[in-house]
Each structure stands twice: as structure tokens, then as C-alpha cells.
Motif scaffolding. Structure first.
Motif, PDB file in Angstrom:
ATOM      1  N   SER A 120      -3.474 -43.805 -14.021  1.00 28.68           N
ATOM      2  CA  SER A 120      -4.401 -44.370 -13.040  1.00 28.68           C
ATOM      3  C   SER A 120      -4.183 -43.738 -11.669  1.00 28.68           C
ATOM      4  CB  SER A 120      -4.238 -45.885 -12.961  1.00 28.68           C
ATOM      5  OG  SER A 120      -2.992 -46.228 -12.374  1.00 28.68           O
ATOM      6  N   ARG A 121      -5.250 -43.733 -10.882  1.00 30.68           N
ATOM      7  CA  ARG A 121      -5.171 -43.207  -9.524  1.00 30.68           C
ATOM      8  C   ARG A 121      -6.071 -44.030  -8.615  1.00 30.68           C
ATOM      9  NH1 ARG A 121      -5.744 -37.755  -9.342  1.00 30.68           N
ATOM     10  NH2 ARG A 121      -5.823 -37.336 -11.581  1.00 30.68           N
ATOM     11  N   GLN A 122      -5.767 -44.014  -7.318  1.00 29.09           N
ATOM     12  CA  GLN A 122      -6.601 -44.674  -6.319  1.00 29.09           C
ATOM     13  C   GLN A 122      -7.598 -43.655  -5.779  1.00 29.09           C
ATOM     14  OE1 GLN A 122      -6.859 -47.761  -5.340  1.00 29.09           O
ATOM     15  NE2 GLN A 122      -8.085 -47.560  -3.486  1.00 29.09           N
ATOM     16  N   ASN A 123      -8.810 -43.697  -6.287  1.00 29.74           N
ATOM     17  CA  ASN A 123      -9.838 -42.740  -5.907  1.00 29.74           C
ATOM     18  C   ASN A 123      -9.325 -41.310  -6.074  1.00 29.74           C
ATOM     19  OD1 ASN A 123     -11.721 -44.799  -5.381  1.00 29.74           O
ATOM     20  ND2 ASN A 123     -10.910 -45.100  -3.320  1.00 29.74           N
ATOM     21  N   LEU A 124      -9.093 -40.575  -4.978  1.00 28.00           N
ATOM     22  CA  LEU A 124      -8.679 -39.172  -5.072  1.00 28.00           C
ATOM     23  C   LEU A 124      -7.169 -38.976  -4.911  1.00 28.00           C
ATOM     24  CD1 LEU A 124     -11.562 -37.487  -3.029  1.00 28.00           C
ATOM     25  CD2 LEU A 124     -11.370 -37.767  -5.510  1.00 28.00           C
ATOM     26  N   SER A 125      -6.415 -40.044  -5.028  1.00 23.45           N
ATOM     27  CA  SER A 125      -4.954 -39.937  -4.904  1.00 23.45           C
ATOM     28  C   SER A 125      -4.358 -39.289  -6.148  1.00 23.45           C
ATOM     29  CB  SER A 125      -4.343 -41.326  -4.724  1.00 23.45           C
ATOM     30  OG  SER A 125      -4.241 -42.003  -5.973  1.00 23.45           O
ATOM     31  N   SER A 173      14.246 -32.606   5.962  1.00 26.76           N
ATOM     32  CA  SER A 173      14.511 -31.170   6.006  1.00 26.76           C
ATOM     33  C   SER A 173      13.191 -30.413   6.047  1.00 26.76           C
ATOM     34  CB  SER A 173      15.315 -30.741   4.779  1.00 26.76           C
ATOM     35  OG  SER A 173      14.531 -30.855   3.600  1.00 26.76           O
ATOM     36  N   PHE A 174      13.261 -29.138   6.446  1.00 28.87           N
ATOM     37  CA  PHE A 174      12.052 -28.316   6.466  1.00 28.87           C
ATOM     38  C   PHE A 174      11.465 -28.214   5.062  1.00 28.87           C
ATOM     39  CE2 PHE A 174       9.962 -24.214   5.823  1.00 28.87           C
ATOM     40  CZ  PHE A 174       8.966 -24.280   6.790  1.00 28.87           C
ATOM     41  N   GLN A 175      12.334 -28.063   4.047  1.00 37.05           N
ATOM     42  CA  GLN A 175      11.856 -27.948   2.677  1.00 37.05           C
ATOM     43  C   GLN A 175      11.153 -29.224   2.231  1.00 37.05           C
ATOM     44  OE1 GLN A 175      14.862 -27.228  -0.300  1.00 37.05           O
ATOM     45  NE2 GLN A 175      13.368 -26.847  -1.917  1.00 37.05           N
ATOM     46  N   LEU A 176      11.731 -30.393   2.567  1.00 41.96           N
ATOM     47  CA  LEU A 176      11.098 -31.667   2.198  1.00 41.96           C
ATOM     48  C   LEU A 176       9.720 -31.783   2.844  1.00 41.96           C
ATOM     49  CD1 LEU A 176      11.011 -34.516   1.020  1.00 41.96           C
ATOM     50  CD2 LEU A 176      12.303 -35.304   3.005  1.00 41.96           C
ATOM     51  N   ILE A 177       9.638 -31.465   4.136  1.00 46.24           N
ATOM     52  CA  ILE A 177       8.352 -31.560   4.830  1.00 46.24           C
ATOM     53  C   ILE A 177       7.326 -30.631   4.193  1.00 46.24           C
ATOM     54  CG2 ILE A 177       7.169 -31.076   7.002  1.00 46.24           C
ATOM     55  CD1 ILE A 177       9.703 -32.059   8.439  1.00 46.24           C
ATOM     56  N   SER A 178       7.755 -29.416   3.858  1.00 44.60           N
ATOM     57  CA  SER A 178       6.848 -28.448   3.241  1.00 44.60           C
ATOM     58  C   SER A 178       6.358 -28.933   1.884  1.00 44.60           C
ATOM     59  CB  SER A 178       7.558 -27.102   3.098  1.00 44.60           C
ATOM     60  OG  SER A 178       6.736 -26.170   2.432  1.00 44.60           O
ATOM     61  N   GLU A 179       7.265 -29.439   1.040  1.00 43.07           N
ATOM     62  CA  GLU A 179       6.881 -29.901  -0.289  1.00 43.07           C
ATOM     63  C   GLU A 179       6.035 -31.168  -0.211  1.00 43.07           C
ATOM     64  OE1 GLU A 179      10.554 -30.191  -2.436  1.00 43.07           O
ATOM     65  OE2 GLU A 179      10.805 -28.006  -2.555  1.00 43.07           O
ATOM     66  N   PHE A 180       6.346 -32.040   0.750  1.00 40.78           N
ATOM     67  CA  PHE A 180       5.553 -33.251   0.945  1.00 40.78           C
ATOM     68  C   PHE A 180       4.133 -32.891   1.367  1.00 40.78           C
ATOM     69  CE2 PHE A 180       4.010 -36.575   3.897  1.00 40.78           C
ATOM     70  CZ  PHE A 180       3.947 -37.641   3.021  1.00 40.78           C
ATOM     71  N   ASN A 181       4.013 -31.940   2.287  1.00 39.67           N
ATOM     72  CA  ASN A 181       2.689 -31.530   2.754  1.00 39.67           C
ATOM     73  C   ASN A 181       1.886 -30.869   1.631  1.00 39.67           C
ATOM     74  OD1 ASN A 181       0.850 -31.234   5.104  1.00 39.67           O
ATOM     75  ND2 ASN A 181       1.095 -29.058   4.663  1.00 39.67           N
ATOM     76  N   ASP A 182       2.560 -30.098   0.790  1.00 42.85           N
ATOM     77  CA  ASP A 182       1.879 -29.486  -0.357  1.00 42.85           C
ATOM     78  C   ASP A 182       1.359 -30.556  -1.315  1.00 42.85           C
ATOM     79  OD1 ASP A 182       2.343 -26.951   0.580  1.00 42.85           O
ATOM     80  OD2 ASP A 182       4.089 -26.592  -0.695  1.00 42.85           O
ATOM     81  N   ALA A 184       0.846 -33.923  -0.617  1.00 44.45           N
ATOM     82  CA  ALA A 184       0.030 -34.999  -0.039  1.00 44.45           C
ATOM     83  C   ALA A 184      -0.919 -34.514   1.048  1.00 44.45           C
ATOM     84  CB  ALA A 184       0.949 -36.084   0.530  1.00 44.45           C
ATOM     85  N   GLY A 185      -1.105 -33.214   1.169  1.00 45.17           N
ATOM     86  CA  GLY A 185      -1.894 -32.673   2.267  1.00 45.17           C
ATOM     87  C   GLY A 185      -3.337 -33.120   2.292  1.00 45.17           C
ATOM     88  N   ASP A 186      -3.875 -33.573   1.154  1.00 45.42           N
ATOM     89  CA  ASP A 186      -5.273 -34.013   1.113  1.00 45.42           C
ATOM     90  C   ASP A 186      -5.414 -35.528   1.274  1.00 45.42           C
ATOM     91  OD1 ASP A 186      -4.168 -34.794  -1.292  1.00 45.42           O
ATOM     92  OD2 ASP A 186      -5.869 -34.153  -2.526  1.00 45.42           O
ATOM     93  N   ALA A 187      -4.342 -36.211   1.651  1.00 44.65           N
ATOM     94  CA  ALA A 187      -4.389 -37.671   1.819  1.00 44.65           C
ATOM     95  C   ALA A 187      -5.322 -38.042   2.967  1.00 44.65           C
ATOM     96  CB  ALA A 187      -2.987 -38.216   2.082  1.00 44.65           C
ATOM     97  N   ARG A 198       4.757 -40.242   5.642  1.00 43.33           N
ATOM     98  CA  ARG A 198       3.878 -41.229   5.037  1.00 43.33           C
ATOM     99  C   ARG A 198       2.561 -40.567   4.661  1.00 43.33           C
ATOM    100  NH1 ARG A 198      -0.459 -44.410   6.616  1.00 43.33           N
ATOM    101  NH2 ARG A 198      -0.688 -46.424   5.535  1.00 43.33           N
ATOM    102  N   ALA A 199       2.074 -40.876   3.464  1.00 43.95           N
ATOM    103  CA  ALA A 199       0.749 -40.431   3.041  1.00 43.95           C
ATOM    104  C   ALA A 199       0.039 -41.600   2.391  1.00 43.95           C
ATOM    105  CB  ALA A 199       0.856 -39.265   2.058  1.00 43.95           C
ATOM    106  N   TRP A 200      -1.253 -41.730   2.683  1.00 39.69           N
ATOM    107  CA  TRP A 200      -2.042 -42.850   2.137  1.00 39.69           C
ATOM    108  C   TRP A 200      -3.432 -42.350   1.778  1.00 39.69           C
ATOM    109  CZ3 TRP A 200      -6.499 -45.380   4.033  1.00 39.69           C
ATOM    110  CH2 TRP A 200      -6.841 -46.556   3.357  1.00 39.69           C
ATOM    111  N   TRP A 201      -3.905 -42.750   0.611  1.00 41.70           N
ATOM    112  CA  TRP A 201      -5.240 -42.421   0.141  1.00 41.70           C
ATOM    113  C   TRP A 201      -6.111 -43.660   0.149  1.00 41.70           C
ATOM    114  CZ3 TRP A 201      -0.866 -40.020  -1.288  1.00 41.70           C
ATOM    115  CH2 TRP A 201      -0.878 -38.619  -1.421  1.00 41.70           C
TER     116      TRP A 201
END
Length: 202
Positions: A120-125, A173-182, A184-187, A198-201
């Protein structure tokens, strides 16, 4: 007759929810899980716990299935896992109750026991399975995410648990931020700070 909590932890902790109970227990995770529900006065067969299951078996239950998903309607157990108490849904406004910091362990338990559909997903999440997969990878690196979402009343036909976001608090860390943005970048909402993600859809 209910078992003494001391059998799980060596002392009585009065754990408010399943995740804390498992954290306090020195026992094997599956044994602690079995004893937790016995302490709650639940019959294991009624909630789908097979005493012969290994933790690997439970992990496999969290993967999306090609067959239609069938929810576990024992909402009182679901609500204890999420909120630490049963919810009086008859008086709950909107038949929905939100959660802000659901742990990875709690979400795994909800999925393993069929209170939440991995596909299951929340719309486009991302799907719940994708949220968990990302969180597991980050946990292996020492970064533990929590989840945002809501539980729907058992009085409604669309009874479910939905995850619509995730949060991390701690040094990023820079790596965490980069992977998180990859990931959740469309949130619809995304917040990236040195000590907070934090990311929210919608």
C-alpha cells in the motif's frame, strides 16, 4: 492465566507498547513476542502467531504478495502496537487517528501481522515495503528513522494503516542526506537540516 512480565525481561517494566517490550527483553525476539501477547491475554492462534515461525519467516511476511491482501481485523491489538492502548473508535473524530513517531520495529510488526499492507501507498508516496527497505538500510548504518501516518477505524470498510512520511532526528551525514534526498526528493513536503530530516506525501 497471564504470564508474569518478569519472564520476558527479568523485571516488570510495564511496557506501554510492543516495541519497548521487545527492547527490554533479553529473550529471543520471537519468544519475547509470543510472551508479550500471552501477557496481554491474547490467544496466539487468534492473531496469527505460529510458535514455530522464525524471525526470517516473519520478515518474509512483510514482502508484497501477488495475492489480494487480507487485513487482520483485531484492531485492539493493532492499536496497542501503534498507540500503546486500545482506541475507542466510536468517539474518535473522523474515524482516523494519526501517529508521528512510529518506529521501524513497530511498523515491521504491523506488517508481519497483516495490520498493514506492504504494497500500500499514500497516493504517490513509496509503498510501506519501500519505506521499510530504506529504513533498514539506514539502520544498518546507525540512522534510525520513524514513520508518520494514520490508522483507520475498524468501523470503516477501508480499515487500514497508512504511512505517509518519515522522520530522522540526529546528526546527519552527507551520505545520509544524499540518500534521503534520492529516496524522498519527490515528497510534497521535505525538510533537510543538519540534525533533522522529514519527508511527507499528501
Amino acid at each position: 492465566m497471564k504470564l508474569d512480565c518478569k519472564a520476558m525481561t527479568g523485571e516488570i517494566h510495564h511496557c506501554p507498547n510492543l516495541e519497548e517490550c521487545l527492547s527490554n527483553s533479553p529473550l529471543d525476539r520471537m519468544e519475547a513476542l509470543r510472551l508479550y501477547f500471552l501477557n496481554q491475554g491474547m490467544k496466539l492462534e487468534a492473531i496469527g502467531i505460529d510458535e514455530g515461525k522464525t524471525e526470517e519467516d516473519w520478515d518474509s511476511l512483510m514482502e508484497p504478495s501477488p495475492t489480494p491482501f487480507s487485513y487482520n481485523w483485531h484492531s485492539e491489538i493493532r492499536d496497542r502496537i501503534i498507540f500503546g492502548t486500545e482506541i475507542s473508535w466510536e468517539s474518535q473524530c473522523g474515524d482516523i487517528k494519526y501517529f508521528d513517531f512510529l518506529s521501524r520495529g513497530q511498523l515491521q510488526q504491523l506488517t508481519a501481522q497483516k495490520f498493514a499492507d506492504p504494497a500500500s501507498r499514500q497516493n504517490l508516496s513509496p509503498t510501506i515495503a519501500e519505506f521499510l527497505a530504506f529504513a533498514r538500510v539506514q539502520a544498518s548504518k546507525g540512522f534510525e528513522f520513524n514513520f508518520i501516518g494514520y490508522a483507520v477505524s475498524p468501523l470503516r470498510e477501508d480499515y487500514r494503516v497508512s504511512v505517509d512520511g518519515m522522520v530522522f532526528e540526529g546528526n546527519c551525514s552527507f551520505q545520509l542526506i544524499s540518500e534521503f534526498n534520492d529516496f524522498a526528493g519527490d515528497a510534497d513536503e521535505i525538510d533537510i537540516q543538519p540534525n533533522y530530516l522529514r519527508a511527507w506525501w499528501d
